[in-house]
Design a protein around this motif. Structure first.
Motif, PDB file in Angstrom:
ATOM      1  N   GLU A 101       0.806  -1.217   0.000  1.00 19.44           N
ATOM      2  CA  GLU A 101       0.000   0.000   0.000  1.00 19.44           C
ATOM      3  C   GLU A 101       0.838   1.265   0.000  1.00 19.44           C
ATOM      4  O   GLU A 101       0.305   2.360  -0.171  1.00 19.44           O
ATOM      5  N   SER A 102       2.141   1.137   0.180  1.00 15.62           N
ATOM      6  CA  SER A 102       2.990   2.326   0.244  1.00 15.62           C
ATOM      7  C   SER A 102       3.066   2.997  -1.120  1.00 15.62           C
ATOM      8  O   SER A 102       2.960   2.360  -2.162  1.00 15.62           O
ATOM      9  N   ALA A 103       3.264   4.299  -1.107  1.00 11.06           N
ATOM     10  CA  ALA A 103       3.321   5.070  -2.355  1.00 11.06           C
ATOM     11  C   ALA A 103       4.504   4.641  -3.225  1.00 11.06           C
ATOM     12  O   ALA A 103       4.414   4.637  -4.447  1.00 11.06           O
ATOM     13  N   GLU A 104       5.604   4.247  -2.593  1.00 10.66           N
ATOM     14  CA  GLU A 104       6.804   3.876  -3.346  1.00 10.66           C
ATOM     15  C   GLU A 104       6.600   2.598  -4.154  1.00 10.66           C
ATOM     16  O   GLU A 104       7.150   2.437  -5.236  1.00 10.66           O
ATOM     17  N   SER A 106       3.354   0.974  -4.712  1.00 11.81           N
ATOM     18  CA  SER A 106       2.029   0.730  -5.276  1.00 11.81           C
ATOM     19  C   SER A 106       2.035   0.806  -6.800  1.00 11.81           C
ATOM     20  O   SER A 106       1.349   0.038  -7.458  1.00 11.81           O
ATOM     21  N   GLY A 107       2.822   1.667  -7.383  1.00 15.76           N
ATOM     22  CA  GLY A 107       2.880   1.761  -8.838  1.00 15.76           C
ATOM     23  C   GLY A 107       3.628   0.589  -9.460  1.00 15.76           C
ATOM     24  O   GLY A 107       3.353   0.181 -10.588  1.00 15.76           O
ATOM     25  N   CYS A 108       4.562  -0.012  -8.747  1.00 19.23           N
ATOM     26  CA  CYS A 108       5.355  -1.124  -9.265  1.00 19.23           C
ATOM     27  C   CYS A 108       4.563  -2.427  -9.321  1.00 19.23           C
ATOM     28  O   CYS A 108       4.889  -3.311 -10.099  1.00 19.23           O
ATOM     29  N   SER A 112      -4.061  -2.025  -7.544  1.00 18.70           N
ATOM     30  CA  SER A 112      -4.233  -1.360  -6.262  1.00 18.70           C
ATOM     31  C   SER A 112      -4.697  -2.324  -5.174  1.00 18.70           C
ATOM     32  O   SER A 112      -4.914  -1.931  -4.062  1.00 18.70           O
ATOM     33  N   THR A 114      -4.387  -5.375  -2.456  1.00 16.62           N
ATOM     34  CA  THR A 114      -3.282  -5.786  -1.598  1.00 16.62           C
ATOM     35  C   THR A 114      -3.515  -7.124  -0.920  1.00 16.62           C
ATOM     36  O   THR A 114      -2.833  -7.464   0.019  1.00 16.62           O
TER      37      THR A 114
END
Length: 121
Positions: A101-104, A106-108, A112, A114
């Motif tokens: 869920e972390s911003a760093e 989540s895109g990888c 969305s 989890t």
């Protein structure tokens, strides 16, 4: 020995049995084995604490609450006290749900969601 009553299978009656030494030893051994299976995870918990190994879990906050209450002490009243207690016992914790869920990261991960099965595919 405890046995269910025919009138109520959930109710247990106590029966006094005359056991010879051999049967008493068998009963005691069975009790010991059952007891040892119940304390099995306590050994793992103690080893993890002693050796300060990293612990990885998925959405494990409630697991930590339960295991702390079961194996250590009553739970602190404040969250910061609980976090301090856990950090002293387990200095390196990874929660894969929090990481997902972390911003760093989540895109990888490409989606969305989890939940563990979705993260592993």
């Amino acid at each position: 020995e405890k046995r269910a009553s025919p009138a109520n299978p959930n109710w247990t009656d106590r029966w006094v049995l005359k056991l010879d030494d051999k049967n008493r030893n068998q009963r005691d051994e069975a009790t010991r084995r059952r007891f040892m299976t119940h304390i099995g995870f306590r050994r793992v918990w103690k080893l993890l604490k002693t050796h300060h190994r990293p612990v990885v879990f998925h959405n494990g906050f409630f697991d930590l609450l339960f295991m702390t209450a079961a194996f250590e002490c009553s739970l602190p009243h404040a969250l910061w006290e609980f976090k301090s207690l856990i950090h002293k016992q387990f200095p390196i914790l990874f929660d894969t749900k929090v990481l997902a869920e972390s911003a760093e990261l989540s895109g990888c991960l490409g989606n969305s969601r989890t939940s563990l099965p979705e993260l592993s595919s």
